[in-house]
Design a protein around this motif. Structure first.
Motif, mmCIF file in Angstrom:
data_model
loop_
_atom_site.group_PDB
_atom_site.id
_atom_site.type_symbol
_atom_site.label_atom_id
_atom_site.label_comp_id
_atom_site.label_asym_id
_atom_site.label_seq_id
_atom_site.Cartn_x
_atom_site.Cartn_y
_atom_site.Cartn_z
ATOM 1 N N PRO A 133 0.663 -1.295 -0.145
ATOM 2 C CA PRO A 133 0.215 -0.223 0.129
ATOM 3 C C PRO A 133 1.091 1.192 0.044
ATOM 4 C CG PRO A 133 -0.215 -0.885 2.157
ATOM 5 C CD PRO A 133 0.802 -1.718 1.414
ATOM 6 N N ASP A 182 -7.482 -11.803 -6.809
ATOM 7 C CA ASP A 182 -8.895 -11.976 -6.346
ATOM 8 C C ASP A 182 -10.130 -11.591 -7.444
ATOM 9 O OD1 ASP A 182 -7.191 -9.817 -6.834
ATOM 10 O OD2 ASP A 182 -7.055 -8.432 -5.342
ATOM 11 N N GLN A 203 -11.724 -0.478 -5.168
ATOM 12 C CA GLN A 203 -10.692 -0.658 -4.034
ATOM 13 C C GLN A 203 -9.541 -0.121 -4.220
ATOM 14 O OE1 GLN A 203 -8.056 -4.063 -4.489
ATOM 15 N NE2 GLN A 203 -8.052 -4.562 -2.702
ATOM 16 N N HIS A 222 -18.291 -4.017 -0.109
ATOM 17 C CA HIS A 222 -17.665 -4.172 -0.383
ATOM 18 C C HIS A 222 -16.243 -2.937 -0.270
ATOM 19 C CE1 HIS A 222 -19.485 -6.821 -3.311
ATOM 20 N NE2 HIS A 222 -20.046 -6.400 -4.254
ATOM 21 N N ASN A 223 -15.423 -3.588 -0.101
ATOM 22 C CA ASN A 223 -14.300 -2.164 0.438
ATOM 23 C C ASN A 223 -14.222 -1.913 1.323
ATOM 24 O OD1 ASN A 223 -11.994 -2.961 -2.577
ATOM 25 N ND2 ASN A 223 -14.056 -1.760 -3.296
ATOM 26 N N VAL A 283 -10.222 -0.178 3.448
ATOM 27 C CA VAL A 283 -8.736 -0.964 2.840
ATOM 28 C C VAL A 283 -8.411 0.783 2.605
ATOM 29 C CG1 VAL A 283 -9.025 -0.273 -0.447
ATOM 30 C CG2 VAL A 283 -10.896 -1.107 0.666
ATOM 31 N N TYR A 322 -16.338 -7.984 -0.489
ATOM 32 C CA TYR A 322 -15.021 -7.890 -1.325
ATOM 33 C C TYR A 322 -14.353 -6.933 -0.726
ATOM 34 C CZ TYR A 322 -16.412 -10.493 -5.461
ATOM 35 O OH TYR A 322 -17.536 -11.413 -6.544
ATOM 36 N N TYR A 323 -13.080 -7.289 -0.465
ATOM 37 C CA TYR A 323 -12.244 -6.445 -0.476
ATOM 38 C C TYR A 323 -11.831 -6.086 1.553
ATOM 39 C CZ TYR A 323 -11.509 -7.570 -5.737
ATOM 40 O OH TYR A 323 -11.477 -7.935 -6.504
ATOM 41 N N SER A 341 -8.360 -5.222 2.726
ATOM 42 C CA SER A 341 -7.630 -5.435 1.790
ATOM 43 C C SER A 341 -6.306 -4.308 2.093
ATOM 44 C CB SER A 341 -7.990 -5.232 0.517
ATOM 45 O OG SER A 341 -8.250 -4.496 0.465
ATOM 46 N N LEU A 342 -4.752 -4.368 1.234
ATOM 47 C CA LEU A 342 -4.011 -3.689 1.044
ATOM 48 C C LEU A 342 -4.188 -2.383 2.206
ATOM 49 C CD1 LEU A 342 -4.755 -2.437 -2.556
ATOM 50 C CD2 LEU A 342 -2.714 -3.140 -1.597
ATOM 51 N N TRP A 357 -15.304 -12.309 -1.022
ATOM 52 C CA TRP A 357 -13.683 -12.345 -2.291
ATOM 53 C C TRP A 357 -12.652 -11.429 -0.854
ATOM 54 C CZ3 TRP A 357 -13.187 -14.127 -7.586
ATOM 55 C CH2 TRP A 357 -13.645 -14.689 -8.093
ATOM 56 N N ALA A 358 -11.512 -12.073 -1.553
ATOM 57 C CA ALA A 358 -10.229 -11.431 -0.566
ATOM 58 C C ALA A 358 -9.899 -10.244 0.485
ATOM 59 C CB ALA A 358 -10.099 -10.798 -2.027
ATOM 60 N N GLU A 378 -7.042 -9.367 1.183
ATOM 61 C CA GLU A 378 -5.904 -9.256 0.534
ATOM 62 C C GLU A 378 -4.678 -8.527 0.701
ATOM 63 O OE1 GLU A 378 -6.453 -6.311 -3.246
ATOM 64 O OE2 GLU A 378 -4.105 -7.468 -3.422
#
Lengths: 455, 235
Positions: free
Chosen positions: A147, A201, A214, B44-45, B48, B64-65, B68-69, B83-84, B87
């Protein structure tokens, strides 16, 4: 009795014989660098510009202002990517090329106001330091992704596939997986790295839409997000990439380069660049997003003519990779013994995959790397980028355009029927005279055939 | 948003995604230790790109996600995950009370993701470090192209487990439907079993009585070895 004649077969050419015998030794497909070597692909050389005359006034060829600036993500993100000229350095990984080459490309790009790109393998600090505008690739492998680097980038490029080998992932043979490369990619040193071709993904365009969101969230809507696709089903892929909200779509034609790829795939997969740009532009026109979404085209672009013709056919920017390496010194007539040791010679070398690049670009060997001085090499690349810009301006001015990006298909004519069919650009000599042929209808069989071809 | 010293509460029903993530970032900036996400409704998200320490509790399912990150984040999902999840997590800890969909912990780099239920296809795909614990079963291509790290699956796995993994270790408590290319099962020393058991029990998951240890056999590491038989299996 027949005379003794040495006659080589056109069916079983020396190249085919050599290929079969090499594979019979290797037990696998051949792998090499560079790009397809096919000579029969339609290309931008099949088109010519129609310069201004009486019907249109040219601009002064050497002096008059001719804008080259392109902005990606304008009005959509907080920090749009401003390119001083419609050229971007294509993604080439640290691993495929070394830090000296990365640094040289970064310096040259910074001086000319264009961007460089990380490629697959993470963001090398030398490259970030040297490049004022750096595109960060997000690939299926996710090598080096984090990131922090994501937030340091000036644009993000989600790579779906690559023109040289669409439908497969990257390859980096063990001889180039040095300690540093292995560390950056979290791989065992010396392993033959084969990257995945599918992202881990997401699978299809609907998932990609969520992925896009995202990335925008992770980068706080600061920088443009682009999608890169190897030219295959270009028309549909372009529409889908537009649907998920890309700021720019990169289409990489089959002439695109690689540091290592199955050779059979280089020659038999994908759509030539000249065809790809037309399909992609058509797709964006059809959905009314041609102005909003920038179209970037890559694959074998070598000079200002290729670049200007790609722009005239609908691209906003050209991606240049292989030619940048050639400007660095790739295939230059230096260190001849080393070329010989690889079984090749200057202008015929495609041995990037071996890690023994004679001119020190596509290698991680420190002795070979020392042959590439980043600062001298940067000068050469800078000169090359400037020359392409000037060449593009020559065409734009001669067609009466004060902006390179104002070139359009009406500024072109096709030299071949094939090119005309692919691009929709009229063949030379017949562009605006079709009604005139009506006077001669049925006058000869030959002209009837001609009229049918023009329909 | 109700903001007090100890925590920030965000209601997804009345807040846009942009605002949710911004409020989490603001909470990080203000050094608020805990954020509670209410009514996530599998959006989702959520959460993040957070790269500073904070604890996030999701009061329901996430899409989703999620997470993540991220780096240094700890979190609990009181439901299932899409999902994920997690991640590319760099470091931290994510606990999922329910099940996860595909690609849980994809490209995980550090920290721990513990899923108390089962996980869909491609769990831990391309893992580059860290630890992924799955209390139940894991689906097709789990651990595909795994590069580093540790995966502990207490239940069964689907086909192609660990296919083309470069490195790392996968422990499986149940049945393996099919090993992926380039993998093998090796002996698990008792001390290693105890370590795995401890890790699993840390998250309230009952450890199975034994584990199979799956690693890369290294036979696909290099192209140039003339092992026709091996290559024919995968090419």
């Amino acid at each position: 009795m027949e005379r003794d004649i040495i006659r080589k077969s056109k069916v079983w050419s020396p190249e085919k014989i050599e290929e079969i015998q090499e594979k019979s030794d290797l037990g696998r497909y051949r792998i090499r660098g560079q790009a397809t070597k096919r000579a029969d692909l339609p290309s931008f050389d099949d088109l010519v510009f129609t310069p201004a005359g009486l019907s249109r006034v040219p601009l002064e060829g050497y002096r008059e202002r001719c804008d080259t600036e392109v902005i990606i993500g304008e009005g959509k993100v907080k920090r749009p990517l401003v390119l001083d000229t419609p050229i971007m350095v294509a993604g080439m990984s640290f691993g495929a090329i070394n830090a000296h080459a990365k640094e040289a490309l970064g310096i040259a790009a910074t001086r000319t106001g264009i961007s460089t790109c990380t490629g697959d393998g993470g963001m090398h600090p030398v490259e970030r330091e040297a490049s004022e505008k750096l595109v960060y690739q997000l690939l299926p492998s996710r090598y080096g992704l984090n990131p922090y680097d994501l937030q340091k980038a000036d644009a993000i490029e989600i790579v779906v596939s690559q023109g040289a080998k669409p439908g497969t992932g990257g390859t980096l043979l063990g001889q180039k997986v040095s300690e540093e490369v292995a560390h950056m990619r979290d791989l065992p040193p010396g392993v033959d790295q084969r990257s995945p071709c599918r992202h881990p993904d997401w699978m299809g365009p609907d998932d990609l839409g969520v992925k896009m969101e995202q990335i925008r969230e992770a980068t706080n809507y600061e920088v443009p997000v682009m999608i890169k696709i190897g030219a295959g089903r270009v028309y549909d892929d372009t529409k889908l990439a537009a649907k998920v909200g890309a700021d720019a779509i990169v289409i990489d034609g089959m002439e695109g380069g690689t540091a290592a790829s199955p050779e059979i795939q280089l020659d038999h997969t994908g759509i030539p660049t000249v065809a790809a740009v037309v399909e992609a532009a058509e797709a964006l026109h059809e959905i009314g997003l041609k102005k909003e979404i920038k179209l970037i085209i890559g694959g074998g672009i070598s000079n200002g003519a290729d670049a200007a013709k790609a722009i005239a056919l609908g691209a906003d920017v050209v991606y240049i990779g292989s030619a940048m390496l050639i400007a660095l010194n790739c295939n230059k007539s230096l260190y001849l013994e080393d070329y010989k040791a690889l079984g090749t010679e200057p202008a015929a070398c495609h041995h990037c995959h071996t890690g023994k690049c004679p001119v020190g670009i596509a290698t991680q060997d420190t002795d070979l790397m020392a042959r590439l001085d980043p600062f001298e090499a940067a000068d050469r690349v800078e000169n090359y980028i400037n020359s392409i810009t000037m060449e593009m301006q020559i065409f734009a001015r001669s067609c009466g355009k004060s902006k390179v990006n104002a070139l359009d298909p009406t500024d072109l004519r096709s030299l071949t029927l094939t090119s005309s069919l692919i691009t929709g650009v009229p063949i030379v000599g017949m562009g605006h005279h079709k009604p005139h042929y009506a006077d001669y209808e049925s006058s000869s069989v030959e002209q009837n055939v001609l009229s049918q071809l023009l329909v | 948003m109700e903001s007090i010293k100890e925590k920030v509460i965000i209601d997804c029903e009345t807040t846009s995604l942009k605002q949710i993530n911004q409020k989490i970032r603001d909470a990080v900036k203000d050094k608020v230790p805990e954020v509670i996400i209410e009514n996530p409704w599998a959006s989702h998200n959520l959460g993040v790109g957070i790269t500073e320490s904070i604890h996030i509790i999701y009061k329901g399912d996430v899409g989703y996600y999620a997470l993540s990150l991220c780096d240094k984040v700890t979190a609990k999902v009181e439901g299932n995950a899409g999902w994920a999840i997690g991640e590319n997590l760099m470091d931290g800890e994510i606990i999922v009370e329910g099940n996860t969909a595909s690609a849980c912990g994809a490209s995980l780099r550090g920290g721990t993701i513990a899923v108390k239920g089962s996980s869909g296809a491609r769990a831990g795909i391309g893992m580059k470090g860290g630890e992924l614990i799955i209390g139940g079963n894991a689906g097709y291509m789990t651990g595909f192209m795994m590069q580093k790290g540790r995966m502990i699956i207490c239940g069964n796995t689907g086909k192609a487990l660990g296919d083309s993994m470069y490195n790392g270790t996968i422990y499986v408590g149940g049945e393996i439907e099919e090993l992926g290319n380039g993998t093998e099962i090796v002996d698990l020393p008792p001390a290693e079993y105890n370590m795995i058991k401890d890790r699993v029990e840390t998250y309230g998951i009952t450890a199975p009585p034994s584990f199979k240890k799956v690693v890369c056999n290294g036979r696909l590491h290099n192209f140039n070895k003339k092992e026709f038989g091996i290559w024919k299996e995968i090419l």
